[in-house]
Write an enzyme that holds these catalytic residues in place. Sequence first.
Site, PDB file in Angstrom:
ATOM      1  N   HIS A   1      32.483 -14.271  -2.341  1.00 45.14           N
ATOM      2  CA  HIS A   1      32.605 -15.439  -1.458  1.00 45.14           C
ATOM      3  C   HIS A   1      33.809 -16.260  -1.903  1.00 45.14           C
ATOM      4  O   HIS A   1      34.377 -16.048  -2.981  1.00 45.14           O
ATOM      5  CB  HIS A   1      31.335 -16.281  -1.440  1.00 45.14           C
ATOM      6  CG  HIS A   1      31.006 -16.958  -2.742  1.00 45.14           C
ATOM      7  ND1 HIS A   1      30.639 -16.277  -3.884  1.00 45.14           N
ATOM      8  CD2 HIS A   1      30.982 -18.280  -3.077  1.00 45.14           C
ATOM      9  CE1 HIS A   1      30.392 -17.135  -4.853  1.00 45.14           C
ATOM     10  NE2 HIS A   1      30.606 -18.360  -4.396  1.00 45.14           N
TER      11      HIS A   1
ATOM     12  N   HIS B   1      26.951 -16.219 -14.457  1.00 44.58           N
ATOM     13  CA  HIS B   1      27.192 -17.473 -13.742  1.00 44.58           C
ATOM     14  C   HIS B   1      26.250 -18.547 -14.293  1.00 44.58           C
ATOM     15  O   HIS B   1      25.482 -19.180 -13.573  1.00 44.58           O
ATOM     16  CB  HIS B   1      27.005 -17.281 -12.233  1.00 44.58           C
ATOM     17  CG  HIS B   1      27.624 -18.371 -11.412  1.00 44.58           C
ATOM     18  ND1 HIS B   1      26.983 -19.563 -11.153  1.00 44.58           N
ATOM     19  CD2 HIS B   1      28.827 -18.449 -10.792  1.00 44.58           C
ATOM     20  CE1 HIS B   1      27.751 -20.334 -10.401  1.00 44.58           C
ATOM     21  NE2 HIS B   1      28.891 -19.679 -10.176  1.00 44.58           N
TER      22      HIS B   1
ATOM     23  N   ASP C   1      36.110 -20.263  -8.084  1.00 44.39           N
ATOM     24  CA  ASP C   1      35.806 -19.608  -9.357  1.00 44.39           C
ATOM     25  C   ASP C   1      35.495 -18.123  -9.199  1.00 44.39           C
ATOM     26  O   ASP C   1      35.245 -17.433 -10.190  1.00 44.39           O
ATOM     27  CB  ASP C   1      34.652 -20.322 -10.077  1.00 44.39           C
ATOM     28  CG  ASP C   1      33.421 -20.544  -9.218  1.00 44.39           C
ATOM     29  OD1 ASP C   1      33.576 -20.861  -8.026  1.00 44.39           O
ATOM     30  OD2 ASP C   1      32.296 -20.419  -9.730  1.00 44.39           O
ATOM     31  N   HIS C   2      35.577 -17.626  -7.958  1.00 45.32           N
ATOM     32  CA  HIS C   2      35.329 -16.208  -7.715  1.00 45.32           C
ATOM     33  C   HIS C   2      36.564 -15.455  -7.216  1.00 45.32           C
ATOM     34  O   HIS C   2      36.534 -14.224  -7.164  1.00 45.32           O
ATOM     35  CB  HIS C   2      34.187 -16.038  -6.714  1.00 45.32           C
ATOM     36  CG  HIS C   2      32.872 -16.491  -7.255  1.00 45.32           C
ATOM     37  ND1 HIS C   2      31.904 -15.628  -7.708  1.00 45.32           N
ATOM     38  CD2 HIS C   2      32.372 -17.747  -7.447  1.00 45.32           C
ATOM     39  CE1 HIS C   2      30.866 -16.321  -8.153  1.00 45.32           C
ATOM     40  NE2 HIS C   2      31.127 -17.609  -8.004  1.00 45.32           N
TER      41      HIS C   2
ATOM     42  N   HIS D   1      34.506 -19.306  -3.002  1.00 46.31           N
ATOM     43  CA  HIS D   1      34.561 -20.422  -3.939  1.00 46.31           C
ATOM     44  C   HIS D   1      35.610 -20.050  -4.986  1.00 46.31           C
ATOM     45  O   HIS D   1      35.660 -18.900  -5.449  1.00 46.31           O
ATOM     46  CB  HIS D   1      33.204 -20.656  -4.610  1.00 46.31           C
ATOM     47  CG  HIS D   1      32.409 -21.762  -4.014  1.00 46.31           C
ATOM     48  ND1 HIS D   1      31.032 -21.733  -3.948  1.00 46.31           N
ATOM     49  CD2 HIS D   1      32.792 -22.953  -3.456  1.00 46.31           C
ATOM     50  CE1 HIS D   1      30.600 -22.848  -3.381  1.00 46.31           C
ATOM     51  NE2 HIS D   1      31.642 -23.599  -3.079  1.00 46.31           N
TER      52      HIS D   1
END
Length: 285
Positions: A64, A245, A68-69, A66
């Site tokens: 996805h 995570h 941080d990904h 976001h």
Amino acid sequence: MTDRVVLLGTKGGPAIRKGGPNPTSHLLIMEGRPIVVDCGIGVTRALVEADLALNQLDLIFITHLHSDHYLELGPLLHTAWTSGLATPVQIWGPEGIASYWASFVKAMEFDINLRVADEGRPDLRKLVTCHEFGPGTLDVSGVSVSALRVEHPPVTDCFALRFDTPGWSVVFGSDTAYFSPLADFARGADILIHEAMLMEGVDALCARTGNAERLKTHLLNSHTPLEQAVQLAESANVGQLLLNHLVPIDIPGHGPAEWKNAVSKLTSSVPVTLGMDGLSVERDK
């Protein structure tokens, strides 16, 4: 290459702190084929430390959008290219990933053009293909992959991913609140990699920000407490639960020691392993 899964970055959220882990990224080797799942900050160095030559990049999945990904997706591919990447790479991600990649190579246009002309490199823009996906079975050549939309508001296109090969299956839960359909999706998998939140650390984490109440609301609505992650793994009857995570993991009083203590108190029918950057789990022979 030995089939294995490597947790390259295990903290939840985009902030990085001295001595703490990196944001989310993983390496999956399946049938000898390298697959990168998510590309948070630090993924490039972590792949090198995991003994993957960057010019071997093949498949990259983004769960996805976001930051941080996928913040280091472009830099990873560019660095691989300057390290000798000359074979095609596929990016698989939700709607918007193609726009990200097009914007990245546009921003790097001067450097890319220069290296093509000056160093004789193949054109990076022609090596990389983007595929945008939704829920269901993905048409990935040579790999069995399926995607499940999970609960991660306000992000709609957030997907758990399941990778299957004869005799081995690995599921990445992505970022999600407790979501019971994920148990069916992950049923019988050898490994479930699932996020976890240490509830006693949420207020302390939120207090470090300037938007404490809004952040806390997001965390409670969009992420999974540790105990519920274990409950889901038990419901799915998976072979092993790897926790990643982790929220929080890098603030005083709520770090690795507190996580280890919390995990040690769990009673679970499924083996539970606390994730740490660089942790590698090989496929059982």
